[in-house]
Design a protein around this motif. Structure first.
Motif, PDB file in Angstrom:
ATOM      1  N   GLY A 173       0.864  -1.037   0.008  1.00 34.80           N
ATOM      2  CA  GLY A 173       0.089  -0.248   0.123  1.00 34.80           C
ATOM      3  C   GLY A 173       0.762   1.268  -0.008  1.00 34.80           C
ATOM      4  O   GLY A 173       2.266   1.382   0.448  1.00 34.80           O
ATOM      5  N   GLN A 174       0.168   2.430  -0.187  1.00 37.92           N
ATOM      6  CA  GLN A 174       1.110   3.777  -0.509  1.00 37.92           C
ATOM      7  C   GLN A 174       0.025   4.661   0.025  1.00 37.92           C
ATOM      8  O   GLN A 174      -1.001   4.867  -0.298  1.00 37.92           O
ATOM      9  CB  GLN A 174       1.408   4.000  -1.680  1.00 37.92           C
ATOM     10  CG  GLN A 174       2.262   5.184  -1.727  1.00 37.92           C
ATOM     11  CD  GLN A 174       2.604   5.560  -3.227  1.00 37.92           C
ATOM     12  OE1 GLN A 174       1.848   5.718  -4.244  1.00 37.92           O
ATOM     13  NE2 GLN A 174       3.972   6.066  -3.462  1.00 37.92           N
ATOM     14  N   ALA A 175       0.603   5.363   1.242  1.00 38.00           N
ATOM     15  CA  ALA A 175      -0.157   6.339   1.698  1.00 38.00           C
ATOM     16  C   ALA A 175       0.032   7.643   0.877  1.00 38.00           C
ATOM     17  O   ALA A 175       1.007   7.689   0.075  1.00 38.00           O
ATOM     18  CB  ALA A 175       0.186   6.723   3.232  1.00 38.00           C
ATOM     19  N   MET A 176      -0.971   8.690   0.873  1.00 37.40           N
ATOM     20  CA  MET A 176      -0.934   9.840   0.250  1.00 37.40           C
ATOM     21  C   MET A 176       0.304  10.755   0.883  1.00 37.40           C
ATOM     22  O   MET A 176       0.235  10.878   2.123  1.00 37.40           O
ATOM     23  CB  MET A 176      -2.178  10.554   0.152  1.00 37.40           C
ATOM     24  CG  MET A 176      -2.005  11.941  -0.357  1.00 37.40           C
ATOM     25  SD  MET A 176      -1.945  11.916  -2.238  1.00 37.40           S
ATOM     26  CE  MET A 176      -3.511  11.400  -2.658  1.00 37.40           C
ATOM     27  N   PRO A 177       1.376  10.998   0.274  1.00 33.08           N
ATOM     28  CA  PRO A 177       2.597  11.566   0.706  1.00 33.08           C
ATOM     29  C   PRO A 177       2.038  13.045   1.347  1.00 33.08           C
ATOM     30  O   PRO A 177       1.362  13.840   0.775  1.00 33.08           O
ATOM     31  CB  PRO A 177       3.128  12.086  -0.685  1.00 33.08           C
ATOM     32  CG  PRO A 177       3.077  11.120  -1.526  1.00 33.08           C
ATOM     33  CD  PRO A 177       1.577  10.550  -1.398  1.00 33.08           C
ATOM     34  N   ASP A 178       2.011  13.040   2.613  1.00 33.20           N
ATOM     35  CA  ASP A 178       1.391  14.340   3.212  1.00 33.20           C
ATOM     36  C   ASP A 178       1.974  14.057   4.888  1.00 33.20           C
ATOM     37  O   ASP A 178       2.144  13.123   5.507  1.00 33.20           O
ATOM     38  CB  ASP A 178      -0.226  13.887   3.462  1.00 33.20           C
ATOM     39  CG  ASP A 178      -0.891  15.042   4.159  1.00 33.20           C
ATOM     40  OD1 ASP A 178      -0.268  15.915   4.732  1.00 33.20           O
ATOM     41  OD2 ASP A 178      -2.232  14.918   4.321  1.00 33.20           O
ATOM     42  N   GLU A 179       2.456  15.226   5.068  1.00 29.21           N
ATOM     43  CA  GLU A 179       3.325  15.576   6.639  1.00 29.21           C
ATOM     44  C   GLU A 179       2.131  15.354   7.640  1.00 29.21           C
ATOM     45  O   GLU A 179       2.735  15.324   8.647  1.00 29.21           O
ATOM     46  CB  GLU A 179       3.822  16.954   6.409  1.00 29.21           C
ATOM     47  CG  GLU A 179       4.950  17.195   5.537  1.00 29.21           C
ATOM     48  CD  GLU A 179       5.530  18.512   5.456  1.00 29.21           C
ATOM     49  OE1 GLU A 179       5.121  19.341   6.306  1.00 29.21           O
ATOM     50  OE2 GLU A 179       6.649  18.635   4.945  1.00 29.21           O
ATOM     51  N   ALA A 180       0.907  15.471   7.348  1.00 30.98           N
ATOM     52  CA  ALA A 180      -0.116  15.482   8.401  1.00 30.98           C
ATOM     53  C   ALA A 180      -0.397  14.191   8.820  1.00 30.98           C
ATOM     54  O   ALA A 180      -1.308  13.988   9.629  1.00 30.98           O
ATOM     55  CB  ALA A 180      -1.518  16.162   7.825  1.00 30.98           C
ATOM     56  N   SER A 181       0.150  13.069   8.207  1.00 33.66           N
ATOM     57  CA  SER A 181      -0.088  11.624   8.671  1.00 33.66           C
ATOM     58  C   SER A 181       0.963  10.806   8.909  1.00 33.66           C
ATOM     59  O   SER A 181       2.373  11.384   8.461  1.00 33.66           O
ATOM     60  CB  SER A 181      -0.869  10.878   7.612  1.00 33.66           C
ATOM     61  OG  SER A 181      -0.222  10.932   6.329  1.00 33.66           O
ATOM     62  N   HIS A 182       0.858   9.894   9.445  1.00 25.37           N
ATOM     63  CA  HIS A 182       2.123   9.209  10.117  1.00 25.37           C
ATOM     64  C   HIS A 182       1.889   7.511  10.048  1.00 25.37           C
ATOM     65  O   HIS A 182       0.696   7.280  10.526  1.00 25.37           O
ATOM     66  CB  HIS A 182       2.617   9.366  11.609  1.00 25.37           C
ATOM     67  CG  HIS A 182       3.579   8.580  12.267  1.00 25.37           C
ATOM     68  ND1 HIS A 182       4.739   8.762  11.653  1.00 25.37           N
ATOM     69  CD2 HIS A 182       3.534   7.706  13.195  1.00 25.37           C
ATOM     70  CE1 HIS A 182       5.724   8.012  12.405  1.00 25.37           C
ATOM     71  NE2 HIS A 182       4.829   7.354  13.348  1.00 25.37           N
ATOM     72  N   LEU A 183       2.780   6.818   9.601  1.00 26.33           N
ATOM     73  CA  LEU A 183       2.696   5.435   9.573  1.00 26.33           C
ATOM     74  C   LEU A 183       3.290   4.498  10.521  1.00 26.33           C
ATOM     75  O   LEU A 183       4.652   5.071  10.952  1.00 26.33           O
ATOM     76  CB  LEU A 183       3.028   4.658   8.207  1.00 26.33           C
ATOM     77  CG  LEU A 183       2.215   5.204   6.923  1.00 26.33           C
ATOM     78  CD1 LEU A 183       2.926   4.484   5.744  1.00 26.33           C
ATOM     79  CD2 LEU A 183       0.753   4.814   7.123  1.00 26.33           C
ATOM     80  N   ALA A 184       2.688   3.703  11.206  1.00 31.79           N
ATOM     81  CA  ALA A 184       3.256   2.767  12.245  1.00 31.79           C
ATOM     82  C   ALA A 184       2.674   1.232  12.352  1.00 31.79           C
ATOM     83  O   ALA A 184       1.822   1.023  11.504  1.00 31.79           O
ATOM     84  CB  ALA A 184       3.079   3.276  13.712  1.00 31.79           C
ATOM     85  N   THR A 185       3.604   0.306  13.008  1.00 32.84           N
ATOM     86  CA  THR A 185       3.057  -0.879  13.122  1.00 32.84           C
ATOM     87  C   THR A 185       2.595  -1.292  14.261  1.00 32.84           C
ATOM     88  O   THR A 185       3.175  -0.794  15.456  1.00 32.84           O
ATOM     89  CB  THR A 185       4.080  -1.900  12.596  1.00 32.84           C
ATOM     90  OG1 THR A 185       5.263  -1.855  13.546  1.00 32.84           O
ATOM     91  CG2 THR A 185       4.550  -1.507  11.095  1.00 32.84           C
ATOM     92  N   HIS A 186       1.810  -2.288  14.555  1.00 32.88           N
ATOM     93  CA  HIS A 186       1.121  -2.603  15.802  1.00 32.88           C
ATOM     94  C   HIS A 186       0.755  -4.146  15.627  1.00 32.88           C
ATOM     95  O   HIS A 186      -0.307  -4.149  14.809  1.00 32.88           O
ATOM     96  CB  HIS A 186       0.399  -2.011  16.500  1.00 32.88           C
ATOM     97  CG  HIS A 186      -0.080  -2.507  17.790  1.00 32.88           C
ATOM     98  ND1 HIS A 186       0.465  -2.456  18.953  1.00 32.88           N
ATOM     99  CD2 HIS A 186      -1.438  -3.043  18.203  1.00 32.88           C
ATOM    100  CE1 HIS A 186      -0.021  -2.927  19.866  1.00 32.88           C
ATOM    101  NE2 HIS A 186      -1.090  -3.275  19.610  1.00 32.88           N
ATOM    102  N   ASP A 187       1.466  -5.102  16.204  1.00 33.42           N
ATOM    103  CA  ASP A 187       0.828  -6.677  16.009  1.00 33.42           C
ATOM    104  C   ASP A 187       0.634  -7.136  14.456  1.00 33.42           C
ATOM    105  O   ASP A 187      -0.250  -7.806  14.329  1.00 33.42           O
ATOM    106  CB  ASP A 187      -0.393  -6.710  16.742  1.00 33.42           C
ATOM    107  CG  ASP A 187      -0.073  -6.923  18.177  1.00 33.42           C
ATOM    108  OD1 ASP A 187       1.064  -6.885  18.872  1.00 33.42           O
ATOM    109  OD2 ASP A 187      -0.823  -6.602  19.075  1.00 33.42           O
TER     110      ASP A 187
END
Length: 669
Positions: A173-187
Motif C-alpha cells: 500500500g501507499q499512503a498519500m504523501p502528506d506531512e499530516a499523517s504518520h505510519l506505524a506498525t502494531h501486532d
C-alpha cells in the motif's frame, strides 16, 4: 469471449498473450456464474475510476457504503497494477485522500522464488462493491472490495490455480504523501494516524492458513507479508482478506465486530434487497430497463452519501454530496427528502435520518438548519422548510411502523407549533421564513432557496427575542405547513389520538381557506408570496407557486389556472421542465443563477406530483419523462447533479447529489 477461444487460435498468439488467454480459460466458468448475479446488469452505472492529483481532489466518483466515512475508487484506465485507490477519509476536516494505492498484491512462486506477473481482465464498479480480476499462466485472481459495516472495508482476494502451487503473498500500500499523517506498525497491522485528529486507520492481512508476518515501512509505502506460503490445489479457491478499519475517535468508538467468512454473503443479501426495490420502477412511456437503471443509480447515490453516527451525530443519515467539501453534515430539508425516498428500500436508515435532526430539537421546538460531526459548527441561525411530518408519514406508509409514529408525534407537533410561535409576525395563521439573528441572509437560507428573486427586496421584522420574520408570507412555506396539518391528522388517527385528529383537520381547513384567499392572484392565475401589511403579492413566477397544488391546498379552479402557467413553454414547460424561475423573467439565469432559473429536482418532482394530484396524469407523465430523458447523463453513466440547465439539460453544481437522486426515485415510483 470464452466460447470463442479455440486451440488453433491460441497457438497463433504471441507468447506475451498466452498468459492472458490461459488465465481467461481458468476464469470462464466463474464468469458465467457471475453473469447470473442479480446486479450483473448494473455494472458501472457510475464510473468509479480515478486517481487523486492532490489530497483534496474530488473530480471523480468514490465508492462508499454501509455508512462508512471513508471510500475508494478503481485505478484509472491504463493502470494495470492490482488493488484499489484510496481511501478518501470524509471525516478528516472537509475530507481528504489519505491513500493512493491500497491492497496491491505482490505474488511469488515459493518454490522458484520468481515473481508472478498478473494481467488485468476486468475492473468494475457494481452495486455494493468494486471488483478487479487478473490472470497469469497458472493462476486467476479476483479482488472484491466491499464494506462489512460502517467500520470495516474488506478486500476478499480469491486465488485459483491450474496446478499445485505454493505462493508467497504480500500486500502493498501507499499512503498519500502528506506531512499530516504518520505510519506505524502494531501486532502485524499498519496504523495510519493524522495530525490534529484522533482518527486512526488500521490495515491488516490474514488468511485461514496464515497470519500476517513481516511488516515493512518505507516513507509513505508499506508492505505486509503472510507468515507462510499459500498452498493452492487445482479446483479449490484460496481466500485472503484485507481489512481496513477507520476509528474516528479510538477513545470513544466501539467498532462493530465483523465475521469475514460471512460478511460477503451479508453484503449480497443487503444489496439484493435494495435492488429488489428498483424492480418496480416505472414511468409511462419510458422503457422499464431505463427506469430501473436510473433507480439503481439513485439508490447507489443515496447510499454512497450515507454516513454512520460518529462524533456529535447521534444517528445515521445521508449527506447532500461527498463531491462538495461544503456538504460534510446533515441538512434538515435534505434529510426529509432523503427519508421519503429511503423509506421504500432502506427504512431503518430513513428512520435514523429523521431522528438525527430531531436529536438536536430545541426546547421551543426549533430544528436547526444543519448538523456536523463537531456540533460547534451547527447552524442555529435558521431552520429549513417543514417537511419532517411528510417524511415521517412516508416511512409509516412504507413500513406500517406505528411505534415510529408514536416516537415522533410529540416532536413533530412541537416543531409545527414553533413555526407559528416564532414565524407568524401578524398572528394571522400564515407564516414567514425568518431567522434567529435578524439577518436577511439567514431568512433566505431558511427558505432553502438562498438567492431566489422573490427575496431580493426582503426586510426583517422582529417577533420576539431570537425570533425574526421576513416581511412576506411565503406560499411554499404555508403549503408545507398545510400539508403538515393534514399529515399530523393522519398520524394522530393512526396512533389513536382521535381528539388531535379532529383538531388537525379543523386547522387544516382554516389554513387551506387562508392560502386560497390570500396567496392566489386571480388576475395572473398563479400563487405568489404575499407582502405583510398590504394586499400586494410578490409577483415573481417561481416554483413555489405550485406548492399549494402539491399539498392539495388549491381549489380545482385555481389549480386549473396554475397548471396553464406550469405548462407554458415560455415559463416552466422548458426542455428540462420546471425551472425555479420562469423562463421569461428578466432575472432568469439557468447556468449560474442557483435558485434563479436552474431546475432543482425536488421542486420539479413537486411539480409533477402537483399535476397528478389534480388529475393531470398525462401531462405529469410527459414532464416526468422529460426530467429523466433530457437531463444529460442520467440514463447513461454520469452522476446526478445538484441542479440542471432547463434549456440544455446540462448538470451543474455538486455531482452525486442526494436529494436529486431521491427525487428521481420518487418520480419513478
Amino acid at each position: 469471449m470464452c466460447a470463442g477461444i479455440a486451440e488453433h487460435d491460441v497457438m497463433r498468439l504471441p507468447l506475451k498473450n498466452l498468459i492472458v488467454v490461459a488465465g481467461l480459460l481458468l476464469t470462464c466458468a466463474v464468469g458465467k456464474a457471475q453473469a447470473t448475479e442479480p446486479d450483473a446488469r448494473y455494472l458501472d452505472v457510475l464510473d468509479m475510476h480515478g486517481m487523486p492529483a492532490s489530497p483534496a481532489d474530488r473530480s471523480f466518483n468514490i465508492f462508499f457504503d454501509a455508512g462508512a466515512w471513508y471510500g475508494y475508487s478503481l485505478p484509472p484506465a491504463g493502470d494495470d497494477g492490482s488493488g484499489f485507490v484510496g481511501p478518501f477519509v470524509h471525516s478528516l476536516g472537509d475530507g481528504r485522500w489519505v491513500g493512493k494505492h491500497f491492497a496491491r498484491l505482490a505474488l511469488r512462486d515459493a518454490a522458484s522464488h520468481r515473481d508472478i506477473p498478473l494481467a488485468p481482465t476486468e475492473s468494475h464498479a457494481a452495486p455494493g462493491y468494486l471488483v478487479r480480476r487478473f490472470v497469469s499462466s497458472d493462476l486467476s485472481v479476483s479482488q472484491i472490495l466491499f464494506f462489512a459495516n460502517s467500520w470495516h472495508a474488506l478486500v476478499r482476494v480469491e486465488l485459483k490455480a491450474s496446478r499445485t502451487l505454493d505462493i508467497d503473498l504480500g500486500l502493498v500500500g501507499q499512503a498519500m504523501p502528506d506531512e499530516a499523517s504518520h505510519l506505524a506498525t502494531h501486532d502485524g497491522d499498519v496504523l495510519q494516524s493524522f495530525a490534529r485528529s484522533p482518527s486512526v486507520l488500521s490495515t491488516s492481512l490474514h488468511a485461514d492458513t496464515a497470519n500476517a508476518g513481516h511488516v515493512t515501512l518505507s516513507g509513505a509505502d508499506y508492505r505486509i507479508d503472510l507468515s507462510r506460503p499459500l498452498h493452492l490445489v487445482p479446483g479449490q479457491t484460496a481466500i485472503v482478506y484485507v481489512d481496513q478499519m477507520l476509528a474516528y475517535d479510538p477513545q470513544t468508538d466501539k467498532p462493530q465486530a465483523v465475521s469475514e467468512a460471512e460478511a460477503w454473503a451479508h453484503n449480497r443479501e443487503r444489496w439484493a434487497g435494495y435492488l429488489a426495490s428498483a424492480a418496480s420502477s416505472h414511468l409511462a412511456g419510458l422503457p422499464d430497463d431505463t427506469a430501473r437503471h436510473v433507480a439503481v443509480k439513485a439508490i447507489m447515490t443515496l447510499l454512497g452519501n450515507w454516513r454512520a453516527a460518529r462524533g456529535d451525530l447521534h444517528h445515521d443519515g445521508v449527506i447532500p454530496s461527498y463531491s462538495n467539501p461544503d456538504f460534510n453534515g446533515f441538512w434538515a430539508w435534505d434529510s426529509w427528502k432523503h427519508a421519503v425516498a429511503l423509506a421504500s428500500f432502506a427504512p431503518d436508515l430513513a428512520r435514523d435520518q429523521v431522528r438525527a435532526m430531531f436529536d438536536y430539537q430545541a426546547a421551543d421546538g426549533m430544528v436547526p438548519d444543519c448538523l456536523y460531526l463537531d456540533k460547534s459548527g451547527d447552524n442555529w441561525r435558521d431552520s429549513k422548510p417543514p417537511l419532517a411530518t411528510w417524511a415521517t408519514l412516508a416511512i409509516y406508509r412504507a413500513t406500517g411502523d406505528k411505534a415510529f409514529l408514536s416516537e415522533m408525534y410529540d416532536k413533530l407537533v412541537r416543531y409545527h407549533r414553533w413555526w407559528f410561535a416564532a414565524r407568524d409576525h401578524d398572528h394571522n395563521g400564515l407564516a414567514e421564513y425568518g431567522a434567529t439573528d435578524g439577518t436577511a441572509i439567514a431568512a433566505k437560507w431558511e427558505s432553502g432557496m438562498d438567492n431566489a428573486v422573490r427575496f431580493d427586496t426582503v426586510a426583517m421584522l422582529e417577533n420576539d427575542k431570537g425570533a425574526w420574520s421576513a416581511d412576506q408570507e411565503s406560499v411554499d412555506l404555508n403549503a408545507y405547513l398545510y400539508e403538515e396539518k393534514s399529515d399530523l391528522a393522519e398520524i394522530a388517527k393512526a396512533i389513536g389520538k382521535d381528539a388531535d385528529y379532529r383538531q388537525w383537520l379543523k386547522e387544516a381547513a382554516v389554513m387551506r381557506a387562508a392560502i386560497q384567499a390570500r396567496m392566489y392572484d386571480r388576475q395572473r392565475g398563479y400563487f405568489f408570496d404575499a407582502r405583510l401589511g398590504s394586499k400586494d403579492f410578490v409577483g415573481v413566477y417561481g416554483s413555489e407557486g405550485w406548492a399549494p397544488l402539491w399539498a392539495g391546498a388549491a381549489s380545482a379552479d385555481q389549480a386549473a389556472h396554475a397548471v396553464r402557467v406550469m405548462l407554458d413553454p415560455n415559463k416552466f414547460a422548458t426542455y428540462l421542465p420546471f425551472p425555479t424561475l420562469a423562463k421569461d423573467d428578466p432575472h432568469f439565469s439557468p447556468v449560474t443563477g442557483y435558485w434563479r432559473g436552474p431546475v432543482w429536482l425536488d421542486q420539479a418532482y413537486f411539480g409533477v406530483a402537483a399535476l397528478r394530484r389534480y388529475g393531470y396524469a398525462k401531462q405529469a407523465d410527459d414532464m416526468a419523462r422529460r426530467l429523466v430523458l433530457n437531463a444529460k447523463g442520467v440514463t447513461a453513466q454520469a452522476p446526478v447533479y445538484e441542479n440542471y440547465d432547463p434549456l440544455t439539460g446540462q448538470g451543474y453544481q455538486s455531482p452525486n447529489f442526494s436529494w436529486a437522486a431521491a427525487s428521481y426515485l420518487l418520480l419513478l415510483r
